[in-house]
Design a protein around this motif. Structure first.
Motif, mmCIF file in Angstrom:
data_model
loop_
_atom_site.group_PDB
_atom_site.id
_atom_site.type_symbol
_atom_site.label_atom_id
_atom_site.label_comp_id
_atom_site.label_asym_id
_atom_site.label_seq_id
_atom_site.Cartn_x
_atom_site.Cartn_y
_atom_site.Cartn_z
ATOM 1 N N PRO A 125 36.091 54.560 37.106
ATOM 2 C CA PRO A 125 36.786 53.512 36.352
ATOM 3 C C PRO A 125 37.279 52.377 37.241
ATOM 4 O O PRO A 125 37.265 51.213 36.829
ATOM 5 N N TYR A 126 37.701 52.694 38.450
ATOM 6 C CA TYR A 126 38.157 51.656 39.368
ATOM 7 C C TYR A 126 37.008 50.727 39.732
ATOM 8 O O TYR A 126 37.141 49.492 39.667
ATOM 9 N N ALA A 127 35.858 51.295 40.094
ATOM 10 C CA ALA A 127 34.709 50.478 40.472
ATOM 11 C C ALA A 127 34.253 49.604 39.309
ATOM 12 O O ALA A 127 33.967 48.412 39.478
ATOM 13 N N VAL A 128 34.194 50.184 38.121
ATOM 14 C CA VAL A 128 33.726 49.446 36.949
ATOM 15 C C VAL A 128 34.694 48.324 36.592
ATOM 16 O O VAL A 128 34.282 47.191 36.297
ATOM 17 N N THR A 129 35.985 48.604 36.628
ATOM 18 C CA THR A 129 36.962 47.575 36.233
ATOM 19 C C THR A 129 37.147 46.527 37.321
ATOM 20 O O THR A 129 37.458 45.370 37.016
ATOM 21 N N LYS A 130 36.935 46.886 38.576
ATOM 22 C CA LYS A 130 36.952 45.858 39.620
ATOM 23 C C LYS A 130 35.732 44.942 39.492
ATOM 24 O O LYS A 130 35.818 43.737 39.781
ATOM 25 N N ALA A 131 34.604 45.483 39.049
ATOM 26 C CA ALA A 131 33.448 44.636 38.765
ATOM 27 C C ALA A 131 33.770 43.683 37.623
ATOM 28 O O ALA A 131 33.424 42.491 37.661
ATOM 29 N N ALA A 132 34.449 44.193 36.610
ATOM 30 C CA ALA A 132 34.854 43.338 35.489
ATOM 31 C C ALA A 132 35.868 42.290 35.951
ATOM 32 O O ALA A 132 35.828 41.137 35.488
ATOM 33 N N GLN A 133 36.752 42.670 36.867
ATOM 34 C CA GLN A 133 37.713 41.698 37.381
ATOM 35 C C GLN A 133 36.999 40.555 38.112
ATOM 36 O O GLN A 133 37.381 39.386 37.972
ATOM 37 N N PHE A 134 35.971 40.883 38.864
ATOM 38 C CA PHE A 134 35.208 39.858 39.574
ATOM 39 C C PHE A 134 34.558 38.898 38.578
ATOM 40 O O PHE A 134 34.571 37.680 38.749
ATOM 41 N N GLN A 135 34.001 39.442 37.494
ATOM 42 C CA GLN A 135 33.424 38.586 36.453
ATOM 43 C C GLN A 135 34.525 37.756 35.783
ATOM 44 O O GLN A 135 34.309 36.569 35.461
ATOM 45 N N LEU A 136 35.702 38.337 35.572
ATOM 46 C CA LEU A 136 36.833 37.595 35.014
ATOM 47 C C LEU A 136 37.184 36.408 35.901
ATOM 48 O O LEU A 136 37.403 35.287 35.403
ATOM 49 N N VAL A 137 37.240 36.636 37.208
ATOM 50 C CA VAL A 137 37.548 35.558 38.146
ATOM 51 C C VAL A 137 36.529 34.429 38.006
ATOM 52 O O VAL A 137 36.897 33.233 37.983
ATOM 53 N N LYS A 138 35.255 34.778 37.898
ATOM 54 C CA LYS A 138 34.225 33.747 37.760
ATOM 55 C C LYS A 138 34.370 33.008 36.432
ATOM 56 O O LYS A 138 34.216 31.769 36.381
ATOM 57 N N CYS A 139 34.662 33.738 35.354
ATOM 58 C CA CYS A 139 34.823 33.101 34.046
ATOM 59 C C CYS A 139 36.057 32.197 34.018
ATOM 60 O O CYS A 139 35.997 31.081 33.485
ATOM 61 N N LEU A 140 37.155 32.652 34.597
ATOM 62 C CA LEU A 140 38.368 31.828 34.650
ATOM 63 C C LEU A 140 38.151 30.623 35.548
ATOM 64 O O LEU A 140 38.569 29.502 35.223
ATOM 65 N N GLY A 141 37.502 30.857 36.687
ATOM 66 C CA GLY A 141 37.227 29.744 37.584
ATOM 67 C C GLY A 141 36.386 28.676 36.915
ATOM 68 O O GLY A 141 36.590 27.472 37.131
ATOM 69 N N ALA A 142 35.440 29.089 36.067
ATOM 70 C CA ALA A 142 34.526 28.154 35.415
ATOM 71 C C ALA A 142 35.181 27.383 34.282
ATOM 72 O O ALA A 142 34.675 26.327 33.884
ATOM 73 N N THR A 143 36.299 27.891 33.757
ATOM 74 C CA THR A 143 36.862 27.303 32.537
ATOM 75 C C THR A 143 38.266 26.732 32.677
ATOM 76 O O THR A 143 38.693 25.960 31.815
ATOM 77 N N GLN A 144 39.003 27.087 33.725
ATOM 78 C CA GLN A 144 40.420 26.728 33.769
ATOM 79 C C GLN A 144 40.737 25.530 34.658
ATOM 80 O O GLN A 144 41.902 25.164 34.812
ATOM 81 N N GLY A 145 39.723 24.923 35.269
ATOM 82 C CA GLY A 145 39.966 23.728 36.062
ATOM 83 C C GLY A 145 40.248 22.529 35.174
ATOM 84 O O GLY A 145 40.211 22.647 33.948
ATOM 85 N N PRO A 146 40.523 21.380 35.737
ATOM 86 C CA PRO A 146 40.464 21.115 37.179
ATOM 87 C C PRO A 146 41.748 21.408 37.943
ATOM 88 O O PRO A 146 41.749 21.383 39.168
ATOM 89 N N LYS A 147 42.847 21.742 37.224
ATOM 90 C CA LYS A 147 44.114 21.893 37.932
ATOM 91 C C LYS A 147 44.368 23.311 38.416
ATOM 92 O O LYS A 147 45.288 23.545 39.193
ATOM 93 N N ILE A 148 43.582 24.274 37.931
ATOM 94 C CA ILE A 148 43.819 25.677 38.272
ATOM 95 C C ILE A 148 42.616 26.222 39.035
ATOM 96 O O ILE A 148 41.470 26.064 38.601
ATOM 97 N N ARG A 149 42.891 26.851 40.180
ATOM 98 C CA ARG A 149 41.855 27.517 40.974
ATOM 99 C C ARG A 149 42.031 29.023 40.866
ATOM 100 O O ARG A 149 43.160 29.531 40.938
ATOM 101 N N VAL A 150 40.919 29.733 40.689
ATOM 102 C CA VAL A 150 40.943 31.195 40.544
ATOM 103 C C VAL A 150 39.903 31.785 41.486
ATOM 104 O O VAL A 150 38.712 31.458 41.397
ATOM 105 N N ASN A 151 40.338 32.650 42.394
ATOM 106 C CA ASN A 151 39.440 33.269 43.365
ATOM 107 C C ASN A 151 39.857 34.717 43.596
ATOM 108 O O ASN A 151 40.884 35.179 43.079
ATOM 109 N N THR A 152 39.072 35.423 44.392
ATOM 110 C CA THR A 152 39.365 36.828 44.671
ATOM 111 C C THR A 152 39.009 37.179 46.107
ATOM 112 O O THR A 152 38.118 36.561 46.705
ATOM 113 N N VAL A 153 39.700 38.167 46.641
ATOM 114 C CA VAL A 153 39.391 38.740 47.950
ATOM 115 C C VAL A 153 38.923 40.175 47.722
ATOM 116 O O VAL A 153 39.580 40.940 47.009
ATOM 117 N N LEU A 154 37.787 40.515 48.324
ATOM 118 C CA LEU A 154 37.223 41.862 48.188
ATOM 119 C C LEU A 154 37.347 42.601 49.517
ATOM 120 O O LEU A 154 36.500 42.445 50.397
#
Length: 253
Positions: free
Chosen positions: A160-189
């Protein structure tokens, strides 16, 4: 242009121990005011608070359960009240427990749901709660999550941790693609971290993971914290990851 961290108001979830404690003190050293989130151990949070205050910054301690979207929204509000605003959220808290991937009964569905809440829903809810303030800030706002190389491999503490961390990475990409230009969203692995949690792995497992890494060592905590600082300062990155795993899992994408 680099984002000046001095005077920024930062919420660090899971900020009382391990990587979260180091993130709290690292950003305090950069001149940030820090809200240190904890769940059930007040004394370590107060110790981190004292360490942060040595850098002459403002700090508050915020108790909240980071498996609850309601609790995390309250943590954002308490940060805004206590520090006078919010500029950066370091979504560091997560949830898992050790279990065997091959045993499909090793984690209950309630535990799967808890992983989903902590590792996916809560980062989303943290940004949702902070977004009105981020949007009103002259320089916007920043969300950085603590991901894991488990997101891009088939290993880690639990399936479950691996699967949900994969989903979190996709969430970061989706938020990054939609929440700009004033908000930056990134992740550290990160890869293997020798924190209180990481040291619960059996010694032979720790040695095997380090041996598998190209650089033959764990992910050094200071290097991981530096990656968070880099992402916080860099105003030309969003929806991206920085992988700090000592070459444990080198991929082409």
């Amino acid at each position: 242009m680099p984002y000046n961290l001095k005077g920024r108001n930062v919420l660090v979830t899971g900020g009382s121990a391990g990587l979260g404690a180091l993130l709290s003190t690292t950003f305090a050293e950069q001149g940030c005011n820090i809200a240190i989130n904890y769940f059930n151990r007040l004394e370590p949070a107060q110790k981190v608070q004292q360490e942060c205050e040595q850098f002459g910054v403002k700090t508050v301690v915020v108790k909240a359960d980071m498996t609850s979207t309601d609790e995390c929204a309250r943590a954002v509000e308490e940060t805004i009240t206590g520090l006078g605003g919010i500029d950066i959220v370091l979504a560091n808290a997560g949830w898992t427990r050790f279990s065997t991937f091959a045993d499909l009964d090793s984690m209950s569905y309630d535990e799967w749901d808890k992983c989903w809440s902590a590792n996916v829903k809560v980062p989303h809810a943290l940004l949702k709660a902070a977004k009105p303030t981020f949007d009103s800030n002259p320089d916007g706002g920043v969300l950085i999550t603590t991901g894991s190389v488990a997101a891009i491999s088939q290993g880690g503490s639990s399936m479950p941790y691996a699967v949900t961390k994969a989903a979190q990475f996709q969430l970061v990409k989706c938020l990054g693609a939609t929440q700009g230009p004033k908000i930056r969203v990134n992740t550290v692995l990160p890869g293997l971290l020798l924190t209180e949690w990481g040291l619960k792995y059996p010694k032979e497992v720790l040695e095997a993971i380090k041996d598998k890494a190209v650089l033959k060592h764990e992910s050094y905590l200071d290097d991981v914290a530096d990656a968070f600082v880099t992402l916080a300062k860099n105003t030309s990155m969003t929806g991206m990851r920085i992988q700090v795993d000592a070459g444990l899992n080198i991929q082409s994408s």
